[in-house]
Write a protein that holds these residues in place. Structure first.
Motif, mmCIF file in Angstrom:
data_model
loop_
_atom_site.group_PDB
_atom_site.id
_atom_site.type_symbol
_atom_site.label_atom_id
_atom_site.label_comp_id
_atom_site.label_asym_id
_atom_site.label_seq_id
_atom_site.Cartn_x
_atom_site.Cartn_y
_atom_site.Cartn_z
ATOM 1 N N ARG A 80 -89.125 9.540 -95.285
ATOM 2 C CA ARG A 80 -88.751 9.949 -96.645
ATOM 3 C C ARG A 80 -87.806 8.952 -97.306
ATOM 4 O O ARG A 80 -87.935 8.664 -98.496
ATOM 5 C CB ARG A 80 -88.140 11.343 -96.635
ATOM 6 N N GLN A 84 -88.516 7.022 -100.755
ATOM 7 C CA GLN A 84 -87.591 7.098 -101.895
ATOM 8 C C GLN A 84 -87.170 5.704 -102.346
ATOM 9 O O GLN A 84 -87.092 5.432 -103.550
ATOM 10 C CB GLN A 84 -86.357 7.938 -101.529
ATOM 11 N N GLN A 124 -95.715 10.148 -99.611
ATOM 12 C CA GLN A 124 -94.672 10.441 -98.633
ATOM 13 C C GLN A 124 -95.275 11.316 -97.545
ATOM 14 O O GLN A 124 -95.149 12.532 -97.532
ATOM 15 C CB GLN A 124 -93.481 11.126 -99.306
#
Length: 129
Positions: A80, A84, A124
């Motif tokens: 993650r 991001q 993701q």
């Protein structure tokens, strides 16, 4: 032995497309060529990855935009924090997410459109196929 994959695509906007994939996506310029049998081009990727993207331009020849909004490259980010960082880098370079043509990709990803109208999904998720 696993073969390497090169996806090759023509463009009318070589410099803008290279910026999108290098600055936005973070791919490295591996090599480039000018006036090679009538074509200019740039190959991007990561030197140790089994895939590369090649963009070419033939002066005097128009190729136009992506034929549909569902022509995609999908990059999977299982971590993650890495996802991001990748999506933040795209936005920091001025590339805003667009709604995916297929709503499936909006569930765990963000879609970005390159200068030619081709789309890249930053997903993701792990690719478990």
């Amino acid at each position: 032995m696993v073969p390497k994959l090169r996806v090759a695509r023509p463009t009318d906007q070589l410099a803008a497309v290279v910026r999108f994939y290098s600055e936005g996506l973070g791919l490295s310029v591996l090599t480039s060529f000018v006036a090679h049998q009538g074509f200019d081009g740039v190959i991007l990727g990561h030197s140790q990855s089994p895939y590369h993207l090649e963009f070419t331009h033939q002066p005097g020849h128009v190729v136009g935009k992506a034929p549909t909004a569902d022509h995609l490259l999908v990059l999977y980010f299982p971590d993650r924090h890495e996802w991001q960082a990748a999506t933040a880098r795209m936005q920091a370079h001025g590339y805003s997410p667009v709604p995916a043509y297929n709503p499936y990709w909006d569930q765990l990803g963000l879609t970005f459109e390159d200068p030619d109208g081709y789309r890249v999904v930053l997903q993701q998720a792990a690719w478990n196929f």
